[in-house]
Write a protein that holds these residues in place. Sequence first.
Motif, PDB file in Angstrom:
ATOM      1  N   ASP A 132      11.561  22.968   4.448  1.00  0.00           N
ATOM      2  CA  ASP A 132      11.260  21.546   4.579  1.00  0.00           C
ATOM      3  C   ASP A 132      11.436  20.876   3.221  1.00  0.00           C
ATOM      4  O   ASP A 132      10.677  21.147   2.294  1.00  0.00           O
ATOM      5  CB  ASP A 132       9.828  21.363   5.090  1.00  0.00           C
ATOM      6  N   LYS A 133      12.437  20.037   3.114  1.00  0.00           N
ATOM      7  CA  LYS A 133      12.756  19.397   1.827  1.00  0.00           C
ATOM      8  C   LYS A 133      12.126  18.012   1.698  1.00  0.00           C
ATOM      9  O   LYS A 133      12.412  17.284   0.747  1.00  0.00           O
ATOM     10  CB  LYS A 133      14.269  19.331   1.657  1.00  0.00           C
ATOM     11  N   ARG A 134      11.275  17.645   2.677  1.00  0.00           N
ATOM     12  CA  ARG A 134      10.635  16.335   2.608  1.00  0.00           C
ATOM     13  C   ARG A 134       9.627  16.278   1.469  1.00  0.00           C
ATOM     14  O   ARG A 134       8.918  17.249   1.219  1.00  0.00           O
ATOM     15  CB  ARG A 134       9.930  16.028   3.931  1.00  0.00           C
ATOM     16  N   VAL A 135       9.578  15.153   0.786  1.00  0.00           N
ATOM     17  CA  VAL A 135       8.532  14.936  -0.209  1.00  0.00           C
ATOM     18  C   VAL A 135       7.675  13.754   0.247  1.00  0.00           C
ATOM     19  O   VAL A 135       8.065  12.991   1.122  1.00  0.00           O
ATOM     20  CB  VAL A 135       9.117  14.671  -1.614  1.00  0.00           C
ATOM     21  N   ALA A 136       6.483  13.619  -0.390  1.00  0.00           N
ATOM     22  CA  ALA A 136       5.477  12.692   0.118  1.00  0.00           C
ATOM     23  C   ALA A 136       5.915  11.239   0.033  1.00  0.00           C
ATOM     24  O   ALA A 136       5.698  10.460   0.958  1.00  0.00           O
ATOM     25  CB  ALA A 136       4.167  12.892  -0.641  1.00  0.00           C
ATOM     26  N   ASP A 137       6.511  10.865  -1.089  1.00  0.00           N
ATOM     27  CA  ASP A 137       6.830   9.450  -1.265  1.00  0.00           C
ATOM     28  C   ASP A 137       7.956   9.283  -2.284  1.00  0.00           C
ATOM     29  O   ASP A 137       8.449  10.261  -2.861  1.00  0.00           O
ATOM     30  CB  ASP A 137       5.589   8.654  -1.679  1.00  0.00           C
ATOM     31  N   LEU A 138       8.346   8.048  -2.509  1.00  0.00           N
ATOM     32  CA  LEU A 138       9.460   7.751  -3.421  1.00  0.00           C
ATOM     33  C   LEU A 138       9.147   8.224  -4.837  1.00  0.00           C
ATOM     34  O   LEU A 138      10.030   8.741  -5.542  1.00  0.00           O
ATOM     35  CB  LEU A 138       9.751   6.242  -3.405  1.00  0.00           C
ATOM     36  N   ALA A 139       7.893   8.066  -5.266  1.00  0.00           N
ATOM     37  CA  ALA A 139       7.528   8.471  -6.625  1.00  0.00           C
ATOM     38  C   ALA A 139       7.733   9.979  -6.799  1.00  0.00           C
ATOM     39  O   ALA A 139       8.265  10.439  -7.818  1.00  0.00           O
ATOM     40  CB  ALA A 139       6.074   8.093  -6.916  1.00  0.00           C
ATOM     41  N   ALA A 140       7.347  10.747  -5.802  1.00  0.00           N
ATOM     42  CA  ALA A 140       7.537  12.202  -5.875  1.00  0.00           C
ATOM     43  C   ALA A 140       9.018  12.549  -5.857  1.00  0.00           C
ATOM     44  O   ALA A 140       9.458  13.508  -6.511  1.00  0.00           O
ATOM     45  CB  ALA A 140       6.823  12.877  -4.702  1.00  0.00           C
ATOM     46  N   ALA A 141       9.791  11.747  -5.138  1.00  0.00           N
ATOM     47  CA  ALA A 141      11.222  12.036  -5.035  1.00  0.00           C
ATOM     48  C   ALA A 141      11.912  11.950  -6.390  1.00  0.00           C
ATOM     49  O   ALA A 141      12.776  12.764  -6.706  1.00  0.00           O
ATOM     50  CB  ALA A 141      11.871  11.071  -4.037  1.00  0.00           C
ATOM     51  N   VAL A 142      11.524  10.968  -7.204  1.00  0.00           N
ATOM     52  CA  VAL A 142      12.237  10.751  -8.473  1.00  0.00           C
ATOM     53  C   VAL A 142      11.477  11.331  -9.675  1.00  0.00           C
ATOM     54  O   VAL A 142      11.864  11.103 -10.826  1.00  0.00           O
ATOM     55  CB  VAL A 142      12.522   9.244  -8.723  1.00  0.00           C
TER      56      VAL A 142
END
Lengths: 222, 243
Positions: free
Chosen positions: B2-12
């Motif tokens: 599962d490559k999903r992350v919690a939110d945009l901040a976590a993504a970058v």
Amino acid sequence: MDKLSTNQIAWRAAQDIADGAYVNLGIGFPEKVAQYQPPGREAIFHTENGILNFGESPAPGEEDWDLINAGKKAVTLKPGSAFFHHADSFAMVRGGHLDVAILGAYEVAENGDLANWSTGPKGVPAVGGAMDLVHGAKRVAVIMDHVAKDGRPKLVQRCSLPLTGVGCVTRIYTSLAVIDVEGGRFVLREKPPALSFEALQAATGAELLLSGPVADLIAPEL
Amino acid sequence: MDKRVADLAAAVAGIEDGMTVMIGGFGGAGSPIELIHALIDRFRATGSPRNLTVVNNNAGNGHVGLAALIEAGMVRKLICSFPRSADPVVFTELYLAGKIELELVPQGTLAERIRAGGAGIPAFYTPTSYGTDLAKGKPVEEFEGRPYVRERWLKADAALIKAETADPQGNLTYRAAARNFNPLMCMAAKETIVQASRILPPGGIDPETVVTPGLFVRKIVEVPHPRQEEDLNRAGAVYPLEA
């Protein structure tokens, strides 16, 4: 002197596009060529940003901003269109898969050199797909006014502006003539009947060769 | 997986000072506006990341997305083909003031350099730019009697990507001409970060329609109704956006 309007230049260029041809039209003036396809013929238009077989602009308010052309204008799709990524798009360009590319120009030289991306070192340089589009298409045609706004010839012996490509142009449609590039020379194919060869030569920065008949360049009122 | 992350901040969160970042899109189409804005938010809060080298076809338009990233002072160098737009004021002013570096690359060469970077091909030959100012200093070789210019691969530390649908494995589809550079950039970055309008359950994307296989993707975040740069610019928007 019956000089062709920009619409008429675009009309003339459109007459040479065969039914079913794959065509890329440069941003701006060349986009007009699509409007003048002869009845019964339908070219398939390619845009560098990844669409084959796009159609006209949508009505204002109907734009889908994921559906744009290389000029970032909204377009529509025709039945049988396709999307692809940028590497495939330029494989179509450089790989020799397009039948014709029609571009604007600042200058074209008699050896087929093209200058259409930069007017010199001032400002922000931008090239886009211009240098790619001049390679690979079976025909690379230019549409432009015969002379610049200040009257200087745009058809020249050697380009003075930065080159887009070397020896790449095969035919030029101008407001005064249709000219082929053959063996490093400009060969006159068509001119308006009321314009003398001498007057046309005087407006051209390199020698015009006469090789075979010169047809009348006549376009409908557009 | 599962490559999903919690939110945009976590993504970058993994993008650091001095990195090379590829950003998908052609003009506004396919531009991952929300990921870019999340990166700007982090910079405003922490002063990092800065001194970025950004790879994009353009140089931003107006005062949102890539233009806002440049305006925030986070970009040292831009690698692009066409740094002009309807409203290129941000890049233009910095460039003319000598405050941002530009590497101008023909569009097809840019695409192929990125593809080569992702495909493990360090260099290739192209007819594009032969005999022009943009070929200066580059090796030339003849093939079948025609001259070709040698160009090098282009790779990145991270890529910011906009997709239409994703599944937890990172398989992606795109929407219309928003595809453009996105699939190539997915391949050429060490950390590929994707915003998708919809994340579907495993099996939700027909394998026949996958454009980017999940192997190329590291992180996914769902952004259900992404903004379009063109709409924001027509509304005169400036980042940070008013709610």
